[in-house]
Enzyme design. Structure first.
Site, PDB file in Angstrom:
ATOM      1  N   GLY A  51    -166.561  73.522 -41.749  1.00 19.01           N
ATOM      2  CA  GLY A  51    -167.201  72.719 -42.782  1.00 19.01           C
ATOM      3  C   GLY A  51    -167.731  73.637 -43.866  1.00 19.01           C
ATOM      4  O   GLY A  51    -167.851  74.846 -43.651  1.00 19.01           O
ATOM      5  N   CYS A  78    -165.164  77.832 -36.632  1.00 18.52           N
ATOM      6  CA  CYS A  78    -165.789  78.242 -37.896  1.00 18.52           C
ATOM      7  C   CYS A  78    -167.217  77.680 -38.018  1.00 18.52           C
ATOM      8  O   CYS A  78    -168.074  78.048 -37.244  1.00 18.52           O
ATOM      9  CB  CYS A  78    -164.894  77.856 -39.075  1.00 18.52           C
ATOM     10  SG  CYS A  78    -165.370  78.704 -40.590  1.00 18.52           S
ATOM     11  N   TYR A  79    -167.466  76.750 -38.935  1.00 23.25           N
ATOM     12  CA  TYR A  79    -168.810  76.176 -39.035  1.00 23.25           C
ATOM     13  C   TYR A  79    -169.241  75.610 -37.678  1.00 23.25           C
ATOM     14  O   TYR A  79    -170.401  75.755 -37.271  1.00 23.25           O
ATOM     15  CB  TYR A  79    -168.844  75.075 -40.100  1.00 23.25           C
ATOM     16  CG  TYR A  79    -170.180  74.363 -40.185  1.00 23.25           C
ATOM     17  CD1 TYR A  79    -171.218  74.887 -40.942  1.00 23.25           C
ATOM     18  CD2 TYR A  79    -170.406  73.182 -39.474  1.00 23.25           C
ATOM     19  CE1 TYR A  79    -172.455  74.248 -40.989  1.00 23.25           C
ATOM     20  CE2 TYR A  79    -171.633  72.538 -39.512  1.00 23.25           C
ATOM     21  CZ  TYR A  79    -172.654  73.066 -40.275  1.00 23.25           C
ATOM     22  OH  TYR A  79    -173.879  72.441 -40.314  1.00 23.25           O
ATOM     23  N   HIS A 165    -159.689  80.268 -37.652  1.00 20.77           N
ATOM     24  CA  HIS A 165    -159.086  78.929 -37.596  1.00 20.77           C
ATOM     25  C   HIS A 165    -157.790  78.938 -36.790  1.00 20.77           C
ATOM     26  O   HIS A 165    -156.731  79.223 -37.339  1.00 20.77           O
ATOM     27  CB  HIS A 165    -158.808  78.431 -39.017  1.00 20.77           C
ATOM     28  CG  HIS A 165    -160.046  78.090 -39.774  1.00 20.77           C
ATOM     29  ND1 HIS A 165    -160.627  76.841 -39.724  1.00 20.77           N
ATOM     30  CD2 HIS A 165    -160.848  78.846 -40.561  1.00 20.77           C
ATOM     31  CE1 HIS A 165    -161.716  76.834 -40.461  1.00 20.77           C
ATOM     32  NE2 HIS A 165    -161.874  78.040 -40.986  1.00 20.77           N
ATOM     33  N   GLU A 167    -156.100  76.518 -35.911  1.00 20.47           N
ATOM     34  CA  GLU A 167    -155.230  75.381 -36.254  1.00 20.47           C
ATOM     35  C   GLU A 167    -154.261  75.670 -37.395  1.00 20.47           C
ATOM     36  O   GLU A 167    -153.289  74.948 -37.582  1.00 20.47           O
ATOM     37  CB  GLU A 167    -156.091  74.150 -36.599  1.00 20.47           C
ATOM     38  CG  GLU A 167    -156.884  74.231 -37.910  1.00 20.47           C
ATOM     39  CD  GLU A 167    -158.207  74.976 -37.787  1.00 20.47           C
ATOM     40  OE1 GLU A 167    -158.373  75.738 -36.819  1.00 20.47           O
ATOM     41  OE2 GLU A 167    -159.061  74.806 -38.671  1.00 20.47           O
ATOM     42  N   VAL A 222    -141.364  53.918 -46.386  1.00 15.78           N
ATOM     43  CA  VAL A 222    -141.623  54.088 -44.956  1.00 15.78           C
ATOM     44  C   VAL A 222    -143.074  53.753 -44.588  1.00 15.78           C
ATOM     45  O   VAL A 222    -143.326  53.117 -43.564  1.00 15.78           O
ATOM     46  CB  VAL A 222    -141.214  55.512 -44.480  1.00 15.78           C
ATOM     47  CG1 VAL A 222    -141.845  56.590 -45.302  1.00 15.78           C
ATOM     48  CG2 VAL A 222    -141.542  55.722 -43.015  1.00 15.78           C
ATOM     49  N   ASP A 223    -144.036  54.102 -45.436  1.00 16.08           N
ATOM     50  CA  ASP A 223    -145.437  53.877 -45.059  1.00 16.08           C
ATOM     51  C   ASP A 223    -145.762  52.382 -44.940  1.00 16.08           C
ATOM     52  O   ASP A 223    -146.299  51.938 -43.925  1.00 16.08           O
ATOM     53  CB  ASP A 223    -146.389  54.521 -46.080  1.00 16.08           C
ATOM     54  CG  ASP A 223    -146.126  56.006 -46.235  1.00 16.08           C
ATOM     55  OD1 ASP A 223    -145.482  56.583 -45.336  1.00 16.08           O
ATOM     56  OD2 ASP A 223    -146.554  56.592 -47.241  1.00 16.08           O
ATOM     57  N   LYS A 365    -146.805  62.550 -42.855  1.00 16.43           N
ATOM     58  CA  LYS A 365    -145.556  61.833 -43.116  1.00 16.43           C
ATOM     59  C   LYS A 365    -144.576  61.883 -41.932  1.00 16.43           C
ATOM     60  O   LYS A 365    -144.002  60.873 -41.543  1.00 16.43           O
ATOM     61  CB  LYS A 365    -144.879  62.443 -44.352  1.00 16.43           C
ATOM     62  CG  LYS A 365    -143.815  61.569 -44.945  1.00 16.43           C
ATOM     63  CD  LYS A 365    -144.452  60.546 -45.836  1.00 16.43           C
ATOM     64  CE  LYS A 365    -143.483  59.607 -46.479  1.00 16.43           C
ATOM     65  NZ  LYS A 365    -144.194  58.728 -47.406  1.00 16.43           N
TER      66      LYS A 365
END
Ligand code: XMP
Length: 509
Positions: A51, A78-79, A165, A167, A222-223, A365
């Protein structure tokens, strides 16, 4: 289930995505989710995100300290790592050197978090504060050159914290570390798949909607298609889909949408196709300026939709096909921000409804596409290319007429057919034909012609913010070009657009 508690960082959704890539179901919730709610959800693990704040700032988001007593494994990132240390009595201060970017991290392989992880690898750092002293009971298990506490663990309490991080892709061993947390620390089974998302979402929608009425603007993209099928499976005929055919769609596209969602299709829903072609053509006649064209189409779209909505009367829910990248565009970390659909900007003001539902707002997506396949939506729709709301009108340079639309539909249809024949339809990011306003001299048989030039555009891109012109094989371009000049009336020349973005945009207007 793993809960990601959101402290407003940039990569929050990415964490959730990585967890789901490990086949562990995961939900993102605001950091202040109550302890009771957490207990009720009974997660196998909790992850605190990064954050923008500093833990000792006045308004900084902090979790309920009771969370550390629940006996649920926690990973702070992290935060989230700094906050865990701060709350448990460690010391967080401004780091002497701000670390940003790729750093070499040295990890202790005896930690469960770092089992099977390279001892030295690259990690992604982005922080101003750092952990100066870990809280009691914690052991340092990773360092970088300028960060003496890059990771800590309290094995007995199953609490872990990393300053970097894991991720993001720049952290080489990040996926392994997350997997270690999920499997070695939390004991997750790793048996979650997209079908579970679909099932859970349908169940959730059914609960939320109850006996209410639901309205959705279906574009055929598609959405909105995936959103429509989810809602149809959840509440059947309580859902009405309005599909506005503005006459600026690609060849046969309106009929294809109707085939799938109309009364002869496989889904249980109310489908309304509004054939508003002529209304749009009349409004567009003689208008050449791109922004005016876009504005006219946007406004007319709203007007048509509004008329249909009035016929339906008040509804309880309006569905939007917002996906996670749209959420990022609207501002991160604030789940209250609601973005109106690209193609129907401002719509919510015009329709009488109580609440917006966005069933895809956590998905990227490619995840939406996976969900679409899972739901049995035809591949043709699931892998449909991005198509702008104003449609072919912005692929016809200058003023739009029915004749020009037809020319473009034919030419574009040929291009798409040949791309599919060459197996390039799934590898090239976006491709289409445009009708230039250039006419030039040609010869056909013994006759002089003075006709339009079609431009072919094919680009590769990861984010649509920048793009490179695709290097299509010459035989494909040649075949497309020869078919277009032979099969499409009033075209005697085909050009290939080899400009990147920037300086050109992907669309022509
Ligand atoms: P540009 O032309 O800006 O296009 O390079 C980038 C991407 O956005 C799509 N695009 C639109 N999509 N409504 C949309 O939903 C629009 O008005 C619109 N204009 C451009 C374009 O197809 C490309 O994928």
């Amino acid at each position: 289930l793993v809960i990601v508690l959101d402290f407003g960082g940039q990569y929050n959704q990415l964490i959730a995505r990585r967890v789901r890539e490990c086949h562990v179901y995961c939900e993102v919730h605001p950091y202040h989710l109550s302890l009771d709610k957490i207990k009720e959800m009974n997660p196998k693990g909790i992850i605190f995100t990064g954050g923008p704040n500093s833990v000792y700032g006045e308004d900084s988001p902090l979790c309920d300290p009771g969370i550390f007593k629940l006996g649920i494994p926690i990973l702070g990132i992290c935060y989230g790592a700094q906050m865990m240390m701060h709350q448990l009595g460690g010391k967080v201060t401004q780091a002497p050197v701000r670390e940003y970017g790729k750093m070499e991290v040295n990890v202790d392989n005896s930690s469960k978090l770092f089992g099977n992880v390279l001892t030295n690898s690259v990690c992604w750092m982005s922080h101003t504060d750092y952990i100066e002293k870990p809280a009691d009971g914690f052991r340092i298990c990773a360092v970088t050159e300028s960060c003496p506490v890059a990771a800590v663990e309290n094995v007995a309490e199953r609490l872990y914290a990393v300053q970097f991080h894991p991720e993001v892709v720049h952290t080489q061993e990040g996926m392994k570390m997350l997997a270690n947390f999920l499997f070695e620390v939390c004991g997750c089974a790793g048996d979650w798949k997209m079908d579970s998302f679909v099932e859970t979402t349908i169940r959730g929608l059914r609960e939320k909607v109850g006996n209410g009425k639901v309205l959705l603007a279906l574009s055929g993209g598609v959405d909105s298609s995936v959103a429509a099928v989810l809602l149809s499976k959840a509440v059947g005929k309580q859902l009405t889909c309005v599909f506005v055919d503005h006459g600026l769609l690609r060849k046969d596209e309106g009929d294809e949408v109707e085939e799938v969602f109309g009364p002869n299709g496989p889904y249980d829903l109310n489908f309304i196709r509004v054939n508003a072609q002529q209304r749009f053509y009349v409004k567009l006649a003689g208008v050449a300026e791109p922004e005016r064209k876009r504005k006219i189409i946007g406004e007319e779209f709203i007007r048509v939709f509004e008329e249909e909505a009035k016929k339906i009367g008040a509804v309880d829910f309006l569905v939007q096909g917002t996906i996670y990248p749209d959420v990022i565009e609207s501002g991160l970390g604030d789940s209250a921000v609601i973005k109106s659909h690209h193609n129907v900007g401002g719509l919510p003001d015009y329709v009488d409804f109580k609440e917006i539902i966005e069933p895809l707002r956590d998905l990227f997506k490619d995840e939406v596409r996976k969900a679409g396949l899972e739901l049995g939506i035809p591949e043709k729709l699931v892998f449909r290319q991005p198509f702008p709301g104003p449609g072919l009108a912005i692929r016809i340079i200058g003023d739009v007429s029915e004749e020009k639309i037809q020319i473009l539909q034919e030419a574009d249809g040929i291009f798409r057919e040949e791309m599919a024949n060459a197996g390039l339809d799934k590898t090239v990011g976006q491709y289409f034909a445009a009708l230039t306003n250039m006419r030039s001299v040609g010869v056909m048989g013994d006759e002089r012609t003075y006709d339009y030039a079609i431009a072919l555009r094919a680009v590769n891109t990861t984010d649509f913010m920048t793009a490179d012109a695709a290097e299509l094989p010459w035989d494909v371009i040649g075949k497309v070009s020869s078919r277009i000049v032979n099969e499409v009336m009033h075209v005697n020349r085909v050009l290939y657009d080899c400009t990147g973005k920037p300086p050109a945009t992907i669309e022509f207007e």
